[in-house]
Design a protein around this motif. Structure first.
Motif, short mmCIF file in Angstrom:
data_model
loop_
_atom_site.label_atom_id
_atom_site.label_comp_id
_atom_site.label_asym_id
_atom_site.label_seq_id
_atom_site.Cartn_x
_atom_site.Cartn_y
_atom_site.Cartn_z
N LEU A 20 0.82 -1.20 0.00
CA LEU A 20 0.00 0.00 0.00
C LEU A 20 0.86 1.26 0.00
O LEU A 20 0.68 2.15 -0.83
N VAL A 21 1.82 1.30 0.90
CA VAL A 21 2.62 2.51 1.05
C VAL A 21 3.54 2.71 -0.15
O VAL A 21 3.65 3.82 -0.68
N VAL A 22 4.16 1.63 -0.60
CA VAL A 22 5.09 1.76 -1.71
C VAL A 22 4.35 2.09 -3.00
O VAL A 22 4.77 2.93 -3.79
N GLY A 23 3.21 1.44 -3.20
CA GLY A 23 2.43 1.72 -4.40
C GLY A 23 1.88 3.14 -4.40
O GLY A 23 1.83 3.79 -5.42
N GLY A 24 1.49 3.58 -3.25
CA GLY A 24 0.96 4.94 -3.14
C GLY A 24 -0.42 4.93 -2.51
O GLY A 24 -1.36 4.42 -3.12
N THR A 25 -0.54 5.52 -1.31
CA THR A 25 -1.85 5.58 -0.68
C THR A 25 -2.71 6.58 -1.45
O THR A 25 -2.23 7.61 -1.88
N GLY A 26 -3.96 6.22 -1.59
CA GLY A 26 -4.86 7.13 -2.29
C GLY A 26 -4.74 7.06 -3.80
O GLY A 26 -5.17 7.95 -4.51
N MET A 39 9.59 9.62 -1.07
CA MET A 39 8.43 9.68 -1.96
C MET A 39 7.15 9.28 -1.24
O MET A 39 6.60 8.21 -1.47
N PRO A 40 6.71 10.18 -0.36
CA PRO A 40 5.55 9.86 0.49
C PRO A 40 4.30 9.50 -0.30
O PRO A 40 3.38 8.91 0.26
N SER A 41 4.24 9.84 -1.59
CA SER A 41 3.04 9.46 -2.34
C SER A 41 3.27 8.18 -3.13
O SER A 41 2.50 7.85 -4.02
N ILE A 89 5.03 4.98 -5.43
CA ILE A 89 5.53 4.86 -6.79
C ILE A 89 4.67 5.68 -7.74
O ILE A 89 5.18 6.37 -8.63
N VAL A 90 3.36 5.64 -7.53
CA VAL A 90 2.49 6.40 -8.41
C VAL A 90 2.82 7.89 -8.34
O VAL A 90 2.87 8.58 -9.36
N GLY A 91 3.08 8.38 -7.12
CA GLY A 91 3.46 9.77 -6.97
C GLY A 91 4.73 10.08 -7.74
O GLY A 91 4.85 11.10 -8.41
N LEU A 92 5.68 9.14 -7.66
CA LEU A 92 6.94 9.30 -8.37
C LEU A 92 6.69 9.38 -9.88
O LEU A 92 7.23 10.23 -10.58
N VAL A 93 5.83 8.48 -10.37
CA VAL A 93 5.50 8.47 -11.80
C VAL A 93 4.88 9.81 -12.20
O VAL A 93 5.23 10.40 -13.22
N ASP A 94 3.97 10.32 -11.35
CA ASP A 94 3.34 11.61 -11.65
C ASP A 94 4.38 12.71 -11.78
O ASP A 94 4.35 13.51 -12.71
#
Lengths: 237, 335, 290
Positions: B268-274, B316-318, B320-325
Motif C-alpha cells: 500500500l505505502v510503496v504503491g501509493g496511498t490514495g 516519496m511519500p506518495s 511509486i504512483v506519486g513518483l511516476v506523476d
C-alpha cells in the motif's frame, strides 16, 4: 524611555509563502503596544516570528540582544512569554500543574510558589480550579490560565495573541482590567494582537497597523484612534 | 491566523476524472496476451501479483480514501481463503462460485468489525486490527475448529480442468487460465473501485478522511460510511484471499500471519496511498523484492522491506504512483 | 478451589510479563502520543544483545545494566535519526515507520543470531514457592513494581517528567514555556527502549529467546495498557496482572478457549475495553472543550 524590543526588517514565511515583508517596529519598556490588522494581515505571524515558532529573518533585539537565531525554548528563557492563539493550555493536566510548567525554565522553588500565589491573586477563580483538569475550564478561565502560565516565566515582555477571542464581553472587560494591572504593578511590557481594535487601543499606549505583511501606520493610541482610515476600517464609526 | 496561502489543487479534481481509454486498452491487451509469452512459473508469479494488487486495493480504499488504518487485513485475506477452501473441500462447491462468496463473507465480517471500530480513532483502530491479525492464525489452528479448518495441517483444494475449448484452441494451461481469470477479476474490481471513488459515496469517503467533523456536519452519515468502507475493503481482500487459496490449491494458518498484514501494508505505502493504480505497483513490489533480497542475503528480506518502507516515507511519500506523476510532469516540461 | 487459586497465581506470574511490557508501552505513549508497534521487537533485540554479552562471559548484572544503557542510547538514536525528520508527518507515516522498524529488528535478529531457540538465564534462583509460583516469577513481580515506582515518581515528581507529558500533549505550548520538545521525545524513546529491554530480559527466561518471541506478548502488553488505561503507569501494571489472571481463568474454565485461543482473549479484551471504557479502568478521562 528605552526600548525593550526592536524589530528590524523582519521577514517570515510559511513554506514558500511569505507572510511578513520586512517590518520594523519597536516596543517601549514598560509599555503596552498593539498590532491591529484584518484577518491574514500577519498579526499572529509577527508574534510567532518573535517567539521563533516559524522560519524568519531580520533582526529582533531584546533589550539590545539579537535573538533571531535562538530557538523557541531559549527565547522564553530570555524573558519573552507568549500567550498563543487558542490559549494552548495542557488540557490533561491540572490548573496548578499548568502553572508549574510555566516556570519550567526556573529553579527557584520558593519564588515559584510565591508567583503561583500571585497569579491566584490576579485570577482568584483559578485557585478554586487549581486541581481541575485544564481541559474542563471555561473559555475565560482557560484564557486566564494561559496568561497566568505566561506570567510564571517572570517575563520582561508578554506577547498576547487575541486574548479576547471567543469570550463574553464581561469576561473580556475583567481580563483586560487585570492585564492593565499586571502591566502597571509588575512592569511587564506587552505586545497585544487583537481583532477588537477599540478594546486594544484602550489598553495600549502605542499601536501599529499591519496590512498584508507590511506596517502601514504607527503612532500613539490616541493618534491612531483619531486616524480617519483606522476609524472607518477597524473601529467602524 | 489565516494567511493567503495558495493551496495546490489536485488537477484531477478540476479536470474531472476520466479514464484514459487509450492507455487502459493497451494495458488490457498486453495483460491478456502476457501469459502466452512467459513460462508457467512466471505466469503463476504474475497471478500472485494480481491477487496482491486486489488485496492492496482493498486496503487502499480503507486507508487511502477513507483515512482508517488497518494492520489486520491478513485476517480478511484468511477469511476469504478459508471460505473458498471450506466450501470446496467440505461442500463440493464449484470453485468459481466460491470467489464471490469469499468476498461477501468478508464484506460481512469487515462490516461487523468496522461497526465497533467506528468509535476508535486512527491509532486505536490500528491497534485493534493489529490484535485481529495476531489472533487469527491461532483461531484457525484451534482444535475446536479442526474439523472445519483442518487445523495446523490446513486444507487442500483441487481446481477443475481448464475448459476443453480453450485447451483445444489455445493449448491453454492451468496457470494461464487462472492468470486470465485473476486478471479479469482485477480489471472488474479496479473499474468498480474507480467508479466508487468518483461517485457521491467516494467523495463522502474522502471528506471523512480529510475532516470527519466537517463531513458529519455536511450531513454525511460518517459511521455508516466508515463501516461500509471497512466492509468493501474487506470484500476486496476476501476476493484476493479466495483467489489465492484456489491458485495455490492449499490453505494453512501460517500463510496468514501478521507478516502478511505487513506485506500488504508495505504494498500500500510503496504503491501509493490514495491511488488506485498504485496497488498494481504495490503487488509487484511485494512479490519481487523478497526474491531480489534473498539473493543478496538470506533471511534479510524483511529488513530490506523495512528500510525501503522508511525511505519511502522520506523521499516519496506518495509512493511509486506519486513518483511516476512527478516524472510525467518533468517530462512534459522538457517536451 | 485449589485449582482456582493455582490459576490466579499462574495468572499473576504471566501478568508480570505483560505488566512489564505494558510499562514500556505507556512510557512511549506518554512521550509521543503513539503506540509503538516495534516495541516488542526492540525489546527482543535488546535481550539478544544481553544474551551475546553473557555468552562472552560478562557477568549477568553487568550485562543487564549495559543492555539498559545501550537500549536507552538506541532509543534516543532512533528518535533523533528516524523520527525527527518526519515529526510533522501524518499518523500514517508514523505507523509506517513503526512497521518498518518492526520488520528490520525482527529480520536482523534472525540474521545475526539465527532462528534457533535460545535459553536465557534468570538472575533469580531456581525453584518455586510451595510449587505454586516460580521464584523467577516472584523476582519479576518485584522488578515490575520497582520499575513502576520509578516511573511514577519520574512523571509525578520530577520537572522533566512533567515536561515530557506536556511536550507530548501540546508541543507548541511546551516550547513556549521553555521545554526543548525535540529532546523530550528522544528522552521518551530512550526510556521506553530501556524499560522494554528490562521487560525482554525478564520475559526471555520464561518464553525462551527467539526473534518472534515478542509478537504475542506485545499484544498482551497492549491489552494490559488498554485495560489499565494508556495514560497511567499504575493502571498498566494492574492491567497486566488482570489480563494475566483473566487469560488463565478463561483458559481453564471456558473449554472453548483452552490454551489455544489465548491471543483471541487479548483481542476481545482490547476491543471490548476500547469500546466501553476507552480510558481503561484507571486512566484519566480526557475532557476537552471544542
Amino acid at each position: 524611555m528605552s526600548n525593550i524590543l526592536e524589530v528590524k526588517g523582519l521577514e517570515a514565511s510559511y513554506g514558500p509563502t511569505k507572510a511578513l515583508h520586512g517590518i520594523d517596529f519597536s516596543l517601549e519598556e514598560g509599555g503596552v503596544t498593539t498590532i491591529l490588522g484584518a484577518n491574514g494581515a500577519g498579526k499572529t505571524t509577527t508574534l510567532r516570528a518573535i517567539s521563533g515558532m516559524i522560519s524568519r529573518s531580520g533582526e529582533i533585539l531584546l533589550a539590545g540582544k539579537n535573538i533571531i537565531s535562538l530557538r523557541t525554548a531559549d527565547i522564553t528563557r530570555e524573558g519573552i512569554a507568549h500567550v498563543p492563539e487558542g490559549r494552548g493550555t495542557f488540557v490533561r493536566m491540572s490548573t496548578e500543574d499548568n502553572l508549574q510548567l510555566g516556570a519550567y525554565s526556573r529553579s527557584d522553588k520558593d519564588e515559584i510558589a510565591r508567583d503561583i500565589e500571585r497569579v491566584y491573586s490576579y485570577f482568584p477563580i483559578l485557585k478554586q480550579r487549581r486541581s481541575q483538569q485544564a481541559g474542563t475550564l471555561s473559555g475565560g478561565e482557560a484564557q486566564m490560565l494561559a496568561v497566568g502560565r505566561a506570567l510564571m516565566l517572570r517575563p520582561r515582555l508578554l506577547l498576547l495573541d487575541e486574548p479576547s477571542f471567543g469570550l463574553a464581553p464581561l469576561i473580556v472587560q475583567e481580563l483586560f482590567a487585570i492585564l492593565k494591572k499586571i502591566n502597571v504593578e509588575d512592569g511587564v511590557s506587552m505586545l497585544l494582537v487583537e481583532q477588537n481594535a477599540s478594546l486594544a487601543l484602550e489598553l495600549a499606549d502605542h499601536a501599529y497597523l499591519l496590512e498584508t505583511g507590511n506596517i502601514v501606520i504607527s503612532g500613539t493610541s490616541q493618534s491612531i484612534l483619531e486616524n480617519e482610515t483606522v476609524r472607518r476600517s477597524y473601529l467602524g464609526y | 491566523m489565516t494567511t493567503d496561502v495558495e493551496t495546490k489543487v489536485d488537477p484531477r479534481l478540476t479536470s474531472g476524472a476520466r479514464i484514459n481509454v487509450k492507455w487502459v486498452a493497451v494495458f488490457v491487451i498486453l495483460g491478456v496476451l502476457f501469459p502466452f509469452f512467459i513460462d508457467g512459473y512466471t505466469s503463476f508469479q504474475m497471478t500472485l501479483t494480481i491477487i496482491y494488487a486486489i488485496a492492496i486495493l482493498g486496503l487502499n480504499l480503507l486507508t487511502g480514501f477513507n483515512g482508517q488504518f488497518s494492520l489486520g487485513h491478513s485476517a480478511f485475506y484468511a477469511i476469504g481463503a478459508y471460505t473458498a477452501a471450506i466450501l470446496v473441500y467440505h461442500l463440493d462447491f464449484p470453485v468459481y462460485v466460491t470467489i464471490p462468496i469469499g468476498g461477501v463473507v468478508c464484506f460481512v465480517a469487515g462490516f461487523l468489525f468496522g461497526l465497533p471500530a467506528l468509535r476508535l480513532n486512527g491509532l486505536y483502530l490500528a491497534l485493534a486490527t493489529f490484535a485481529l491479525a495476531v489472533a487469527v492464525p491461532q483461531i484457525l489452528k484451534s482444535s475446536h475448529l479442526e474439523g472445519l479448518t483442518g487445523g495446523v495441517q490446513g486444507l487442500d483444494i483441487f481446481r477443475p480442468d481448464v475448459p476443453e475449448v480453450l485447451v483445444n484452441t489455445f493449448a491453454m494451461t492451468m496457470d494461464q487460465w487462472w492468470y486470465l481469470i485473476s486478471f479479469g477479476i482485477m480489471l472488474l474490481l479496479f473499474w468498480a473501485a474507480w467508479n466508487l471513488i468518483n461517485s457521491r459515496s467516494g467523495r463522502a469517503m474522502m471528506a471523512i478522511r480529510d475532516n470527519p467533523i466537517a463531513a458529519q456536519s455536511m450531513g454525511i452519515n460518517t459511521s455508516l460510511y466508515k463501516s461500509l468502507t471497512f466492509g468493501v475493503s474487506a470484500f476486496y481482500t476476501g476476493i484476493a484471499g479466495a483467489l489465492a487459496a484456489i491458485v495455490i490449491e492449499f490453505v494453512a494458518p501460517d500463510s496468514f500471519t501478521f507478516q502478511l498484514s505487513i506485506l500488504l501494508f508495505i504494498g500500500l505505502v510503496v504503491g501509493g496511498t490514495g491511488s488506485i493504480w498504485g496497488a498494481i505497483f504495490g503487488g509487484l513490489f511485494i512479490l519481487m523484492v523478497p526474491n531480489i533480497a534473498e539473493e543478496v542475503s538470506t533471511g534479510l528480506s524483511y529488513a530490506v522491506f523495512g528500510v525501503i518502507l522508511i525511505l519511502v516515507i522520506y523521499v516519496m511519500p506518495s509512493g511509486i504512483v506519486g513518483l511516476v506523476d512527478i516524472l510525467k510532469v518533468r517530462l512534459k516540461k522538457k517536451l | 478451589m485449589e485449582l482456582f487459586l493455582q490459576q490466579i497465581l499462574t495468572g499473576l506470574a504471566n501478568g508480570a510479563i505483560y505488566a512489564c511490557l505494558a510499562l514500556a508501552v505507556v512510557m512511549i505513549y506518554q512521550a509521543i502520543d503513539h503506540f509503538n508497534f516495534a516495541q516488542g521487537e526492540m525489546a527482543m533485540f535488546s535481550t539478544y544483545i544481553c544474551w551475546s554479552m553473557i555468552a562472552v562471559g560478562i557477568p549477568y548484572w553487568v550485562a543487564f545494566l549495559l543492555t539498559i544503557v545501550i537500549s536507552f542510547a538506541g532509543g534516543v538514536a532512533i528518535e533523533r535519526i528516524i523520527f525527527k525528520p518526519i515529526h510533522n508527518a501524518p499518523v500514517l507515516s508514523h505507523i509506517v515507520v513503526f512497521i518498518g522498524l518492526l520488520a528490520i529488528f525482527n529480520s536482523l535478529a534472525g540474521a545475526i543470531w539465527d532462528h534457533t531457540i535460545k535459553v536465557f538465564p534468570s538472575p533469580f534462583p531456581d525453584g518455586s514457592f510451595n510449587g505454586l509460583i516460580g521464584l523467577h516469577e516472584i523476582g519479576m513481580f518485584f522488578v515490575t513494581l520497582i520499575l513502576l515506582g520509578a516511573i511514577f515518581c519520574f512523571f509525578r515528581f520530577t520537572r522533566i517528567g512533567m515536561a515530557m507529558q506536556a511536550a507530548a500533549a501540546n508541543p507548541d505550548s511546551a516550547e513556549l514555556v521553555g521545554i526543548r520538545v525535540g529532546w523530550m521525545l528522544a528522552l521518551g524513546w530512550g526510556l521506553a527502549a530501556a524499560i522494554g529491554a528490562v521487560a525482554g530480559m525478564m520475559i526471555a527466561p520464561i518464553v525462551f529467546l527467539d526473534p518472534n518471541m515478542m509478537l504475542g506478548i506485545l499484544l498482551y502488553g497492549f491489552a494490559a495498557a488498554i485495560v489499565g488505561g494508556i495514560t497511567s503507569p499504575g493502571g498498566a501494571v494492574a492491567g497486566g496482572f488482570l489480563v494475566g489472571i483473566i487469560e488463565n481463568l478463561a483458559g481453564t474454565y471456558i473449554p472453548a478457549i483452552g490454551s489455544e485461543l489465548k491471543l483471541t482473549v487479548a483481542l476481545v479484551l482490547i476491543v471490548t475495553v476500547l469500546l466501553f471504557k476507552p480510558n481503561g479502568l484507571f486512566g484519566k478521562s480526557i475532557v476537552t472543550r471544542v
